[in-house]
Design a protein around this motif. Sequence first.
Motif, PDB file in Angstrom:
ATOM      1  N   THR A 162       5.953  12.488   0.941  1.00  0.00           N
ATOM      2  CA  THR A 162       5.370  13.507   1.802  1.00  0.00           C
ATOM      3  C   THR A 162       5.178  14.798   1.017  1.00  0.00           C
ATOM      4  O   THR A 162       6.062  15.213   0.278  1.00  0.00           O
ATOM      5  CB  THR A 162       6.275  13.790   3.024  1.00  0.00           C
ATOM      6  OG1 THR A 162       6.467  12.578   3.743  1.00  0.00           O
ATOM      7  CG2 THR A 162       5.668  14.832   3.933  1.00  0.00           C
TER       8      THR A 162
ATOM      9  N   GLN B 209     -10.270  10.855  -5.220  1.00  0.00           N
ATOM     10  CA  GLN B 209     -10.857   9.585  -4.799  1.00  0.00           C
ATOM     11  C   GLN B 209     -11.558   8.879  -5.959  1.00  0.00           C
ATOM     12  O   GLN B 209     -11.426   7.666  -6.135  1.00  0.00           O
ATOM     13  CB  GLN B 209     -11.827   9.796  -3.647  1.00  0.00           C
ATOM     14  CG  GLN B 209     -12.367   8.480  -3.097  1.00  0.00           C
ATOM     15  CD  GLN B 209     -13.162   8.681  -1.825  1.00  0.00           C
ATOM     16  OE1 GLN B 209     -13.589   9.782  -1.496  1.00  0.00           O
ATOM     17  NE2 GLN B 209     -13.359   7.599  -1.101  1.00  0.00           N
TER      18      GLN B 209
ATOM     19  N   PHE C  54      -1.305   6.496  -5.408  1.00  0.00           N
ATOM     20  CA  PHE C  54      -1.405   6.215  -3.976  1.00  0.00           C
ATOM     21  C   PHE C  54      -2.691   5.448  -3.678  1.00  0.00           C
ATOM     22  O   PHE C  54      -3.686   5.613  -4.364  1.00  0.00           O
ATOM     23  CB  PHE C  54      -1.393   7.515  -3.161  1.00  0.00           C
ATOM     24  CG  PHE C  54      -0.233   8.406  -3.491  1.00  0.00           C
ATOM     25  CD1 PHE C  54       1.036   8.116  -3.029  1.00  0.00           C
ATOM     26  CD2 PHE C  54      -0.405   9.529  -4.286  1.00  0.00           C
ATOM     27  CE1 PHE C  54       2.115   8.918  -3.346  1.00  0.00           C
ATOM     28  CE2 PHE C  54       0.661  10.337  -4.611  1.00  0.00           C
ATOM     29  CZ  PHE C  54       1.926  10.034  -4.141  1.00  0.00           C
ATOM     30  N   ASP C  55      -2.642   4.643  -2.630  1.00  0.00           N
ATOM     31  CA  ASP C  55      -3.825   3.931  -2.168  1.00  0.00           C
ATOM     32  C   ASP C  55      -4.511   4.684  -1.041  1.00  0.00           C
ATOM     33  O   ASP C  55      -5.667   4.430  -0.728  1.00  0.00           O
ATOM     34  CB  ASP C  55      -3.450   2.539  -1.638  1.00  0.00           C
ATOM     35  CG  ASP C  55      -2.787   1.698  -2.700  1.00  0.00           C
ATOM     36  OD1 ASP C  55      -3.302   1.661  -3.822  1.00  0.00           O
ATOM     37  OD2 ASP C  55      -1.743   1.086  -2.404  1.00  0.00           O
ATOM     38  N   ARG C  56      -3.772   5.601  -0.441  1.00  0.00           N
ATOM     39  CA  ARG C  56      -4.264   6.270   0.763  1.00  0.00           C
ATOM     40  C   ARG C  56      -3.581   7.629   0.892  1.00  0.00           C
ATOM     41  O   ARG C  56      -2.441   7.794   0.498  1.00  0.00           O
ATOM     42  CB  ARG C  56      -3.944   5.379   1.957  1.00  0.00           C
ATOM     43  CG  ARG C  56      -4.112   5.971   3.292  1.00  0.00           C
ATOM     44  CD  ARG C  56      -3.760   4.945   4.402  1.00  0.00           C
ATOM     45  NE  ARG C  56      -4.658   5.129   5.496  1.00  0.00           N
ATOM     46  CZ  ARG C  56      -5.894   4.693   5.583  1.00  0.00           C
ATOM     47  NH1 ARG C  56      -6.412   4.005   4.616  1.00  0.00           N
ATOM     48  NH2 ARG C  56      -6.637   4.938   6.616  1.00  0.00           N
ATOM     49  N   ILE C  57      -4.300   8.575   1.479  1.00  0.00           N
ATOM     50  CA  ILE C  57      -3.730   9.878   1.842  1.00  0.00           C
ATOM     51  C   ILE C  57      -3.914  10.038   3.343  1.00  0.00           C
ATOM     52  O   ILE C  57      -5.020   9.856   3.861  1.00  0.00           O
ATOM     53  CB  ILE C  57      -4.425  11.038   1.102  1.00  0.00           C
ATOM     54  CG1 ILE C  57      -4.156  10.969  -0.397  1.00  0.00           C
ATOM     55  CG2 ILE C  57      -3.961  12.378   1.667  1.00  0.00           C
ATOM     56  CD1 ILE C  57      -4.877  12.030  -1.209  1.00  0.00           C
ATOM     57  N   GLU C  58      -2.830  10.354   4.032  1.00  0.00           N
ATOM     58  CA  GLU C  58      -2.901  10.657   5.463  1.00  0.00           C
ATOM     59  C   GLU C  58      -2.501  12.113   5.651  1.00  0.00           C
ATOM     60  O   GLU C  58      -1.468  12.544   5.158  1.00  0.00           O
ATOM     61  CB  GLU C  58      -1.962   9.755   6.260  1.00  0.00           C
ATOM     62  CG  GLU C  58      -2.400   8.325   6.315  1.00  0.00           C
ATOM     63  CD  GLU C  58      -1.496   7.473   7.199  1.00  0.00           C
ATOM     64  OE1 GLU C  58      -0.603   8.017   7.874  1.00  0.00           O
ATOM     65  OE2 GLU C  58      -1.698   6.248   7.182  1.00  0.00           O
TER      66      GLU C  58
ATOM     67  N   MET D 272       0.849  -1.185   0.000  1.00  0.00           N
ATOM     68  CA  MET D 272       0.000   0.000   0.000  1.00  0.00           C
ATOM     69  C   MET D 272       0.889   1.242   0.000  1.00  0.00           C
ATOM     70  O   MET D 272       1.787   1.367   0.805  1.00  0.00           O
ATOM     71  CB  MET D 272      -0.914  -0.002   1.224  1.00  0.00           C
ATOM     72  CG  MET D 272      -1.779   1.226   1.311  1.00  0.00           C
ATOM     73  SD  MET D 272      -2.891   1.229   2.710  1.00  0.00           S
ATOM     74  CE  MET D 272      -4.185   0.207   2.050  1.00  0.00           C
ATOM     75  N   THR D 273       0.633   2.150  -0.924  1.00  0.00           N
ATOM     76  CA  THR D 273       1.392   3.381  -1.028  1.00  0.00           C
ATOM     77  C   THR D 273       0.573   4.512  -0.420  1.00  0.00           C
ATOM     78  O   THR D 273      -0.569   4.733  -0.808  1.00  0.00           O
ATOM     79  CB  THR D 273       1.698   3.708  -2.499  1.00  0.00           C
ATOM     80  OG1 THR D 273       2.321   2.583  -3.096  1.00  0.00           O
ATOM     81  CG2 THR D 273       2.595   4.901  -2.610  1.00  0.00           C
ATOM     82  N   THR D 274       1.183   5.211   0.522  1.00  0.00           N
ATOM     83  CA  THR D 274       0.491   6.290   1.221  1.00  0.00           C
ATOM     84  C   THR D 274       1.181   7.618   0.953  1.00  0.00           C
ATOM     85  O   THR D 274       2.402   7.718   1.025  1.00  0.00           O
ATOM     86  CB  THR D 274       0.475   6.021   2.743  1.00  0.00           C
ATOM     87  OG1 THR D 274      -0.166   4.767   2.975  1.00  0.00           O
ATOM     88  CG2 THR D 274      -0.257   7.116   3.492  1.00  0.00           C
ATOM     89  N   LEU D 275       0.387   8.628   0.656  1.00  0.00           N
ATOM     90  CA  LEU D 275       0.879   9.996   0.553  1.00  0.00           C
ATOM     91  C   LEU D 275       0.630  10.654   1.898  1.00  0.00           C
ATOM     92  O   LEU D 275      -0.506  10.692   2.375  1.00  0.00           O
ATOM     93  CB  LEU D 275       0.143  10.759  -0.551  1.00  0.00           C
ATOM     94  CG  LEU D 275       0.407  12.270  -0.629  1.00  0.00           C
ATOM     95  CD1 LEU D 275       1.869  12.555  -0.932  1.00  0.00           C
ATOM     96  CD2 LEU D 275      -0.500  12.923  -1.653  1.00  0.00           C
ATOM     97  N   HIS D 276       1.686  11.163   2.516  1.00  0.00           N
ATOM     98  CA  HIS D 276       1.571  11.868   3.790  1.00  0.00           C
ATOM     99  C   HIS D 276       1.542  13.362   3.490  1.00  0.00           C
ATOM    100  O   HIS D 276       2.439  13.883   2.822  1.00  0.00           O
ATOM    101  CB  HIS D 276       2.750  11.546   4.707  1.00  0.00           C
ATOM    102  CG  HIS D 276       2.815  10.099   5.060  1.00  0.00           C
ATOM    103  ND1 HIS D 276       2.139   9.571   6.123  1.00  0.00           N
ATOM    104  CD2 HIS D 276       3.464   9.066   4.468  1.00  0.00           C
ATOM    105  CE1 HIS D 276       2.364   8.273   6.175  1.00  0.00           C
ATOM    106  NE2 HIS D 276       3.164   7.939   5.180  1.00  0.00           N
TER     107      HIS D 276
END
Length: 138
Positions: free
Chosen positions: A38, A60, A114-118, A1-5
């Motif tokens: 990031t 999304q 990305f799969d997710r943004i935090e 899973m790739t996350t953008l912070h």
Amino acid sequence: MTTLHITVGNREQLRNDAIDFVQAAEEGTLDDADEAVTLQFGSYDDLIESLTPLRLDLIQTIAEHDPQSMREAARLVDRDVSDVHADLKHLEVLGILDLEEGGPGGAMRPVVPFDRIEMHIDYPLVEDLDTDDVSASA
């Protein structure tokens, strides 16, 4: 899973972080945490201006439906193509999505890598007080 912070920090801290990153890269001392993706905004207002609810919905929708063109992305979010085009260009500049060649008829295809943004937001309500100062009542 790739996350953008996504973070919010002051511009001086952003500058210092960039210098530290470049120095670590030149010295070959980056670790996995340093290589995390990031995006840092200089202020909360910058964040809100760039990541509007419409743009977040667009991101999304692209991640979920993998449209093959900007026009298809606009249709999926029921918005004007020219407005979506402008938003996609802005999001590409920020590094939140890519516009790749290869859509139907040579169309540019929006891709969210990305799969997710935090989002990590430090929003101080009171300015930090310098603890070394002697209080006026002393």
